[in-house]
Enzyme design. Structure first.
Site, PDB file in Angstrom:
ATOM      1  N   HIS A 159      36.902   3.039  16.446  1.00 35.32           N
ATOM      2  CA  HIS A 159      37.402   3.292  17.802  1.00 35.32           C
ATOM      3  C   HIS A 159      38.815   2.783  18.037  1.00 35.32           C
ATOM      4  CE1 HIS A 159      37.072   3.901  22.115  1.00 35.32           C
ATOM      5  NE2 HIS A 159      37.309   2.614  22.355  1.00 35.32           N
TER       6      HIS A 159
ATOM      7  N   ARG B 254      39.259  -6.779  20.165  1.00 40.38           N
ATOM      8  CA  ARG B 254      39.844  -6.494  21.484  1.00 40.38           C
ATOM      9  C   ARG B 254      38.795  -6.538  22.590  1.00 40.38           C
ATOM     10  NH1 ARG B 254      40.384  -1.423  24.391  1.00 40.38           N
ATOM     11  NH2 ARG B 254      39.046  -0.627  22.751  1.00 40.38           N
TER      12      ARG B 254
ATOM     13  N   LYS C  61      53.172  14.989  18.227  1.00 42.13           N
ATOM     14  CA  LYS C  61      52.658  15.874  17.163  1.00 42.13           C
ATOM     15  C   LYS C  61      52.058  17.170  17.680  1.00 42.13           C
ATOM     16  CE  LYS C  61      49.756  13.153  14.809  1.00 42.13           C
ATOM     17  NZ  LYS C  61      48.972  12.655  13.663  1.00 42.13           N
TER      18      LYS C  61
ATOM     19  N   SER D 149      43.366  -2.356  26.403  1.00 45.35           N
ATOM     20  CA  SER D 149      44.399  -1.619  25.661  1.00 45.35           C
ATOM     21  C   SER D 149      45.335  -0.826  26.563  1.00 45.35           C
ATOM     22  CB  SER D 149      43.752  -0.686  24.638  1.00 45.35           C
ATOM     23  OG  SER D 149      42.626  -0.090  25.192  1.00 45.35           O
ATOM     24  N   LEU D 150      44.808  -0.161  27.584  1.00 45.36           N
ATOM     25  CA  LEU D 150      45.716   0.575  28.484  1.00 45.36           C
ATOM     26  C   LEU D 150      46.614  -0.416  29.217  1.00 45.36           C
ATOM     27  CD1 LEU D 150      43.351   3.356  29.947  1.00 45.36           C
ATOM     28  CD2 LEU D 150      45.018   3.578  28.113  1.00 45.36           C
TER      29      LEU D 150
ATOM     30  N   GLU E  38      32.620  -4.170  31.831  1.00 48.63           N
ATOM     31  CA  GLU E  38      32.367  -3.806  30.431  1.00 48.63           C
ATOM     32  C   GLU E  38      32.072  -5.063  29.626  1.00 48.63           C
ATOM     33  OE1 GLU E  38      35.418  -1.156  28.908  1.00 48.63           O
ATOM     34  OE2 GLU E  38      35.250   0.120  30.661  1.00 48.63           O
TER      35      GLU E  38
ATOM     36  N   ALA F 225      40.637   8.065  26.802  1.00 55.15           N
ATOM     37  CA  ALA F 225      40.036   6.804  27.261  1.00 55.15           C
ATOM     38  C   ALA F 225      39.146   7.070  28.467  1.00 55.15           C
ATOM     39  CB  ALA F 225      41.142   5.809  27.611  1.00 55.15           C
TER      40      ALA F 225
ATOM     41  N   SER G 197      53.058  10.125  22.830  1.00 55.66           N
ATOM     42  CA  SER G 197      53.090  10.405  24.274  1.00 55.66           C
ATOM     43  C   SER G 197      51.835   9.915  25.000  1.00 55.66           C
ATOM     44  CB  SER G 197      53.280  11.906  24.494  1.00 55.66           C
ATOM     45  OG  SER G 197      52.243  12.620  23.836  1.00 55.66           O
TER      46      SER G 197
ATOM     47  N   ARG H 218      32.251  -6.310  21.898  1.00 55.41           N
ATOM     48  CA  ARG H 218      31.938  -5.147  21.071  1.00 55.41           C
ATOM     49  C   ARG H 218      31.592  -5.430  19.625  1.00 55.41           C
ATOM     50  NH1 ARG H 218      36.243  -0.822  23.023  1.00 55.41           N
ATOM     51  NH2 ARG H 218      35.215  -0.724  25.039  1.00 55.41           N
TER      52      ARG H 218
ATOM     53  N   GLY I  84      36.715   4.435  29.895  1.00 54.02           N
ATOM     54  CA  GLY I  84      36.365   3.263  30.702  1.00 54.02           C
ATOM     55  C   GLY I  84      37.374   2.944  31.781  1.00 54.02           C
TER      56      GLY I  84
ATOM     57  N   HIS J  77      33.306   1.199  18.091  1.00 54.99           N
ATOM     58  CA  HIS J  77      32.676   1.270  19.413  1.00 54.99           C
ATOM     59  C   HIS J  77      31.177   1.388  19.197  1.00 54.99           C
ATOM     60  CE1 HIS J  77      31.676   2.382  23.476  1.00 54.99           C
ATOM     61  NE2 HIS J  77      32.929   2.153  23.843  1.00 54.99           N
TER      62      HIS J  77
HETATM   63  C1  SIN Z   1      34.914   2.715  26.779  1.00 53.07           C
HETATM   64  O1  SIN Z   1      34.997   3.411  27.778  1.00 53.07           O
HETATM   65  O2  SIN Z   1      33.872   2.227  26.383  1.00 53.07           O
HETATM   66  C2  SIN Z   1      36.161   2.484  25.977  1.00 53.07           C
HETATM   67  C3  SIN Z   1      37.003   1.513  26.659  1.00 53.07           C
HETATM   68  C4  SIN Z   1      37.874   0.799  25.655  1.00 53.07           C
HETATM   69  O3  SIN Z   1      37.875   1.143  24.482  1.00 53.07           O
HETATM   70  O4  SIN Z   1      38.510  -0.173  26.048  1.00 53.07           O
END
Ligand code: SIN
Length: 531
Positions: A346, A381, A34, A386-387, A116, A45, A12, A285, A47, A239
């Site tokens: 992460h 990534r 779950k 990802s979102l 970022e 999340a 979800s 990263r 960022g 991360h």
């Molecule tokens: C973060 O806020 O550093 C995580 C963002 C992400 O993993 O894309």
């Protein structure tokens, strides 16, 4: 018990909820989760969502940044599709009520964009530093109001049911799942011809992780056991900055802080990122996490520090309220002292191999969000992609699934036998489960983390083989519990990560090995299957 639905969604987060909302326009949806609906990686999340919205930005730049972070392994067609569909999906989130931060610019209210690592432009839409929670809550509210969606909270998916497991002679396809209703202690058969894994990642395979407890790799483990193709699982993203404090359970310090000028310092207060990459603290990263790992090993220090003292207290309180307050609760005032940080597991950049529409190698089974390997992330990534991927893949998968498995023409009927627990007894040796759980996470951290070697991977493989045998003995001899199911998934996923890492004989992106320091000229995805 037996439940039947047109669509069955497991998980979800942003991907699962977005998919369910779209699928509900076509038929009934069972949503299995779950814990409670809001418990997902998405909700953690901080960022935000990377998406091209600014006038000085372009799809080409976002695509270039994604390809660059992915270190030569992204699928460019997939990157292009996901990046260019972003704005439409962002508008849908806004229509569901998601409030992205805005700011005044030349007398106009415009969306406020963060930056970022690896991004050449400011393009991260955010809601303070709790973007995932804002998205999760708004989508969940919409899904709970949708009459065609039925939620099954506290239900643990056990295994996918396939026609080959049922011994049917037809083409192999997924026809449902068995799931444990944790509260009733009963196993339910969920029958559906359209099963969607949206189970998130596997951070809990590692001792230190920024992920919530639910991230136990369930989707990859189930798909692997059912014989689906799994790709690029060696690429586990660490991360760079998780709070280093004995009482903070791996609390994330968002990369958005470095986007606002945060500087990493060694134990003597010296900036060090210029020694590793010209983009310094905003390098992708994999580079930053490896630099921190090197610095910690070089100096013998237990952490490095993130300096935000160039900002006022009021700025930090306003832009990063959750992070500022959490640090303060642990005795660290980020406005007056640098924040102690360490890297932690992460994000799973590989996963169940899918097309750009989320279709897996097993008919009737789709995978969307972190559980999937679409080809967007390659070997590493790009932050906050990802979102975006979760929202875009949910949309594409909902269209594809309805077109390729039409509701009005259901495939051949199947009869699924009820779950047999035989004469299994209650788990009487819980200590063994907890011991194995700890052992897996510790060995993955020690042998399969930021920097790897052939020898450590070989050791990990041998130990995991033994652990796998023990866990599977438990699984067959005792009555199943949620802990046992998660342990079984953890050990299977850990073994897949190690197998994939041993197959990649080069250093690329997040897979860095001292025995094979160079990059291959023509890199390929690592694909593993059980059979
Ligand atoms: C973060 O806020 O550093 C995580 C963002 C992400 O993993 O894309």
């Amino acid at each position: 018990m037996h439940h039947r639905s047109d669509f069955l969604v497991i998980g979800s987060g942003i991907a699962g909820l977005s998919f369910a909302l779209k699928a509900a326009r076509h038929g009934s949806v069972a949503m299995i989760t779950k814990r409670q609906g809001i418990d997902s990686n998405t909700a953690w999340a901080q960022g935000g969502v990377a998406c091209v919205t600014a006038e000085d930005d372009s799809f080409e730049l976002h695509i270039e940044d994604t390809l660059d972070a992915g270190a030569g392994l992204c699928h460019e067609d997939v990157v292009r599709a996901i990046v260019t569909e972003g704005p439409a999906r962002i508008q849908e989130l806004i229509d569901y009520g998601v409030a992205f931060d805005r700011q005044e610019q030349n007398g106009e209210s415009v969306v406020s964009l963060g930056r970022e690592g690896g991004h050449s432009k400011r393009r991260i839409l955010h809601s303070r530093d709790t973007t995932g929670r804002e998205i999760g809550e708004k989508l969940l509210t919409a899904a709970q109001a949708e009459p065609n969606i039925t939620f099954f909270e506290h239900h643990y998916a056990i295994d996918l049911i396939t026609t080959s497991k049922l011994g049917l002679a037809s083409e192999n396809r997924c026809v449902g799942i068995y799931a444990l209703d944790e509260r009733a202690g009963e196993v339910i058969t969920f029958r559906s011809d359209r099963v969607v894994l949206a189970t998130g990642g596997c951070g809990k395979v590692y001792l230190y992780t920024s992920n919530p407890d639910v991230a136990t790799g369930d989707g990859v483990a189930m798909a692997w056991r059912a014989g689906a193709m799994i790709a690029n699982m060696e690429f586990i993203q660490f991360h760079p900055t998780v709070l280093y404090h004995p009482k903070a359970k791996s609390f994330l310090i968002s990369e958005a802080l470095r986007g606002e000028g945060g500087i990493l310092l060694d134990k003597d207060g010296r900036p060090f990122m210029a020694n590793y990459d010209e983009r310094r603290d905003l390098a992708p990263r994999d580079i930053v996490a490896r630099a921190i790992d090197t610095e910690m090993k070089r100096s013998g220090s237990r952490c490095v520090f993130l300096d935000m003292r160039h900002h006022s207290k009021s700025f930090l309180q306003d832009r990063f309220p959750h992070i500022y307050q959490t640090c303060l609760a642990h005795g660290i005032d980020a406005a007056v002292e640098p924040i102690p940080v360490v890297p932690a597991a992460h994000y799973q950049c590989g996963g169940v191999k899918t097309s750009v529409d989320g279709a897996t190698s097993l008919k009737g089974l789709y995978a969307i969000g972190e559980v999937a390997s679409t080809g967007l992330h390659g070997a590493n990534r790009l932050a906050s992609n990802s979102l975006l991927e979760g929202a875009v893949l949910a949309h594409r998968a909902s269209k594809h699934i309805v077109a390729s498995i039409p509701l009005e023409r259901s495939p051949q009927k199947v009869r699924i036998p009820a779950w047999q627990s035989g004469d299994a007894e209650d788990v009487d040796e819980l200590v063994v489960i907890y011991h194995n759980w700890d052992e897996i996470r510790r060995l993955m951290w020690d042998y399969v983390s930021i920097v790897r070697t052939d020898k450590r991977l070989q050791r990990a493989a041998t130990r995991l083989q033994n652990l796998k045998r023990e866990v599977h003995e438990f699984y067959w001899n005792f009555k199943i519990t949620a802990d046992l199911l998660e342990l079984r998934n953890l050990v299977d996923v850990a073994a897949v990560i190690v197998e994939s890492a041993r197959l990649r004989q080069e250093s690329r992106g997040l897979h860095w090995t001292l025995n094979h320091p160079n990059k291959e000229d023509s890199p390929k995805d690592t694909v593993v299957t059980r059979f």
